[in-house]
Design a protein around this motif. Structure first.
Motif, PDB file in Angstrom:
ATOM      1  N   PHE A   1       0.750  -1.327  -0.101  1.00 38.40           N
ATOM      2  CA  PHE A   1       0.012   0.007   0.281  1.00 38.40           C
ATOM      3  C   PHE A   1       0.746   1.125  -0.014  1.00 38.40           C
ATOM      4  CE2 PHE A   1       0.591  -1.389   4.455  1.00 38.40           C
ATOM      5  CZ  PHE A   1       0.868  -0.213   5.024  1.00 38.40           C
ATOM      6  N   ARG A   2       0.487   2.497  -0.582  1.00 42.73           N
ATOM      7  CA  ARG A   2       0.731   3.748  -0.360  1.00 42.73           C
ATOM      8  C   ARG A   2       0.847   4.358   1.023  1.00 42.73           C
ATOM      9  NH1 ARG A   2      -0.290   7.462  -3.036  1.00 42.73           N
ATOM     10  NH2 ARG A   2      -2.590   7.012  -3.384  1.00 42.73           N
ATOM     11  N   VAL A   3       1.744   5.182   1.160  1.00 45.96           N
ATOM     12  CA  VAL A   3       1.417   6.128   2.573  1.00 45.96           C
ATOM     13  C   VAL A   3       1.439   7.642   2.306  1.00 45.96           C
ATOM     14  CG1 VAL A   3       2.586   6.934   4.652  1.00 45.96           C
ATOM     15  CG2 VAL A   3       3.005   4.547   3.957  1.00 45.96           C
ATOM     16  N   GLU A   4       0.213   8.149   2.569  1.00 50.92           N
ATOM     17  CA  GLU A   4       0.034   9.441   2.176  1.00 50.92           C
ATOM     18  C   GLU A   4      -0.141  10.362   3.587  1.00 50.92           C
ATOM     19  OE1 GLU A   4      -4.309  11.158   1.366  1.00 50.92           O
ATOM     20  OE2 GLU A   4      -3.424  10.659  -0.800  1.00 50.92           O
TER      21      GLU A   4
ATOM     22  N   ARG B   1      -5.523   6.591   8.969  1.00 53.14           N
ATOM     23  CA  ARG B   1      -6.197   5.297   8.432  1.00 53.14           C
ATOM     24  C   ARG B   1      -4.934   4.353   8.074  1.00 53.14           C
ATOM     25  NH1 ARG B   1      -9.195   5.839   2.969  1.00 53.14           N
ATOM     26  NH2 ARG B   1      -7.112   5.744   1.964  1.00 53.14           N
ATOM     27  N   GLN B   2      -5.177   3.074   8.569  1.00 57.62           N
ATOM     28  CA  GLN B   2      -4.033   2.254   8.533  1.00 57.62           C
ATOM     29  C   GLN B   2      -4.167   1.752   7.054  1.00 57.62           C
ATOM     30  OE1 GLN B   2      -2.042   1.197  11.096  1.00 57.62           O
ATOM     31  NE2 GLN B   2      -0.890   0.102   9.439  1.00 57.62           N
ATOM     32  N   GLY B   3      -3.123   1.491   6.585  1.00 62.06           N
ATOM     33  CA  GLY B   3      -3.003   0.970   5.291  1.00 62.06           C
ATOM     34  C   GLY B   3      -3.022  -0.581   5.101  1.00 62.06           C
ATOM     35  N   ARG B   4      -3.642  -0.918   4.247  1.00 59.29           N
ATOM     36  CA  ARG B   4      -3.584  -2.745   4.096  1.00 59.29           C
ATOM     37  C   ARG B   4      -3.545  -2.958   2.565  1.00 59.29           C
ATOM     38  NH1 ARG B   4      -8.773  -2.863   4.649  1.00 59.29           N
ATOM     39  NH2 ARG B   4      -9.607  -3.155   2.516  1.00 59.29           N
TER      40      ARG B   4
ATOM     41  N   THR C   1      -4.497   2.761   0.894  1.00 58.05           N
ATOM     42  CA  THR C   1      -3.618   3.825   1.192  1.00 58.05           C
ATOM     43  C   THR C   1      -3.680   4.134   2.689  1.00 58.05           C
ATOM     44  OG1 THR C   1      -3.588   4.590  -1.054  1.00 58.05           O
ATOM     45  CG2 THR C   1      -2.907   6.122   0.636  1.00 58.05           C
ATOM     46  N   GLN C   2      -2.589   4.283   3.416  1.00 62.96           N
ATOM     47  CA  GLN C   2      -2.592   4.574   4.639  1.00 62.96           C
ATOM     48  C   GLN C   2      -2.202   6.044   4.673  1.00 62.96           C
ATOM     49  OE1 GLN C   2      -0.042   2.275   7.604  1.00 62.96           O
ATOM     50  NE2 GLN C   2       1.328   4.184   7.748  1.00 62.96           N
ATOM     51  N   GLN C   3      -2.990   6.715   5.630  1.00 61.09           N
ATOM     52  CA  GLN C   3      -3.098   8.156   5.621  1.00 61.09           C
ATOM     53  C   GLN C   3      -2.471   8.468   7.117  1.00 61.09           C
ATOM     54  OE1 GLN C   3      -7.264   9.363   5.260  1.00 61.09           O
ATOM     55  NE2 GLN C   3      -6.998   9.172   2.905  1.00 61.09           N
TER      56      GLN C   3
END
Length: 444
Positions: free
Chosen positions: A293-296, A312-315, A348-350
């Motif tokens: 997943f991407r990290v934003e 928000r946890q990425g998955r 995507t992880q926020q």
């Protein structure tokens, strides 16, 4: 019986006859046909008219009178001879001119032989050069045509001029296509002119085929040597096949299933080429692979600087990939990906990043030994986490306590300065009781 009077009349008549004969000479010369010069011939020309002779008069009893008349006639002849000569000289000049012109006419006319594309014909011409002859006979010559002798060559009687027309040939020789020109009128002649080795070659047209002025398309495949390595054996043959696949058939080698060759089967076989036959067997394998997943990250002014909170946890996602597993001539090859399908898209992880400045102090707690407490609780490590995963950071905050103190996320995710600030606030409200084992270090 002699008659003096008759003799006198006869003598006078003789003198008058001489006079009339010489007086008429001019009128006889004026219309005289022109006589040819020596060596010249004019069909139908009359023979030269001989000079008229004075008739002989009677001599008896009139010798004196006859001699006097003769003298008078001679004088008249001499006096009339100059005008006749003046008229005769121009006529002689005309004869000489005509005779010379006739000779020049005969010299300029010449018999030559003209052969155009193998068709000969003999003709008379006044042309002085080959180019003039071709123009007179309306024989066009182009850049690809051959003229022998050259177009600037002089032309003489008995010469032969040969014209060979050029013909375009779309030649495909061993797979290479190009346009060439030839003056040959058959395929065999063209091959000989172009220097193409035709023994054992494939020809798209027979050797005896005619080549017209418009030309033709000709495919030539010369005989080549080709070697196949298949099933542990070597096969060498001479072939004029158009493709490697055709040569394989000639060698009696069959391809089955996924079998192929080291060069494309549709490629043109080259002389001396070695081609390896690859026996291929294999299966397919499907694997499920994760998609990271991407990290934003976004800035948050409510958080202290250096603090990062996962909003928000990425998955990770997942994809299904199909690989071909091949064995070539008994050797296992590296798997080749042949298909891919997304099973689950990644989330995507926020992350929120704090920008708020940290407070300088907390009244009533700044003087305590916070480094001693941190060393006792976590070994002085801001990212420390207990084995249960419940407590974290320098001072081992549980999530509930951390949030109650205004923290975001988890304590171990916050900077060390923020953790100390929250610990001081906790001490002001509850004392050292949150740290039952290490709290006494605050006072040392």
């Amino acid at each position: 019986m002699s008659n003096p009077q008759g003799s006198h009349r006869a003598a006078r008549g003789g003198q008058d006859g001489y006079a009339r004969a010489y007086a008429d000479l001019d009128t006889q010369i004026a219309p005289l046909p022109l006589a040819p010069l020596p060596g010249a011939s004019f069909p139908g020309a009359p023979l030269p008219v001989p000079e008229p002779r004075a008739p002989e008069g009677p001599r008896r009893g009139a010798d004196g009178a006859g001699r006097a008349g003769a003298r008078r006639a001679a004088r008249r002849r001499r006096s009339s001879g100059a005008p006749g000569l003046r008229r005769l000289i121009p006529q002689a000049l005309v004869v000489a001119f005509l005779a010379g012109g006739t000779s020049a006419f005969l010299v300029s006319d010449k018999a030559v032989k003209l052969t155009v594309d193998g068709v000969p014909r003999t003709m008379h011409t006044f042309a002085d050069s080959v180019e003039e002859l071709l123009d007179d006979e309306h024989v066009p010559v182009g850049a690809h045509d051959i003229v022998a002798p050259g177009r600037d060559a002089e032309l003489a009687a008995g010469d032969e001029v040969v014209v060979r027309y050029g013909r375009p040939v779309q030649l495909t020789l061993d797979g290479q296509r190009r346009q060439v020109w030839t003056t040959a009128d058959t395929v065999e002649g063209a091959l000989r002119q172009l220097g193409v080795r035709a023994e054992g070659a494939y020809l798209s047209a027979s050797r005896s085929s005619a080549i017209g002025r418009a030309g033709l398309a000709l495919d030539v495949r010369t005989e080549r040597s080709l070697t196949f390595l298949a099933d542990g054996r070597e096969h060498t043959l001479r072939t004029n096949a158009a493709t490697v696949a055709e040569a394989l058939d000639e060698a009696g080698i069959a391809l089955q299933g996924q079998d192929t060759t080291s060069v494309a089967p549709s490629s043109f076989p080259r002389d001396g080429q070695t081609v390896t036959v690859m026996r291929i067997s294999g299966t397919k394998e499907v694997r499920e692979e994760p998609i990271p997943f991407r990290v934003e990250k976004t800035k948050d002014a409510t958080l202290f600087a250096g603090t990062q909170v996962v909003a928000r946890q990425g998955r990770p996602g997942a994809r299904r990939v199909t690989y071909a597993l091949r064995t070539v001539n008994g050797v296992r090859q590296k798997p080749k990906k042949i298909a891919e399908e997304i099973v689950r898209a990644p989330v995507t992880q926020q992350v929120k990043v704090g920008t708020k400045a940290l407070p300088a102090s907390v009244g009533g707690a700044d003087h305590l030994n916070w480094s001693g407490l941190a060393h006792c609780e976590s070994g002085g490590r801001p990212r420390a986490l207990d084995p249960s995963g419940t407590y974290g950071g320098l001072y081992q905050f549980d999530p509930g306590t951390w949030h109650a103190l205004g923290g975001s996320g988890r304590a171990e995710q916050a900077p060390a300065g923020e953790q100390t600030f929250r610990a001081k606030k906790l001490f002001v409200s509850r004392g050292s009781s949150p740290w039952p084992h290490c709290g006494r270090r605050l006072y040392r």
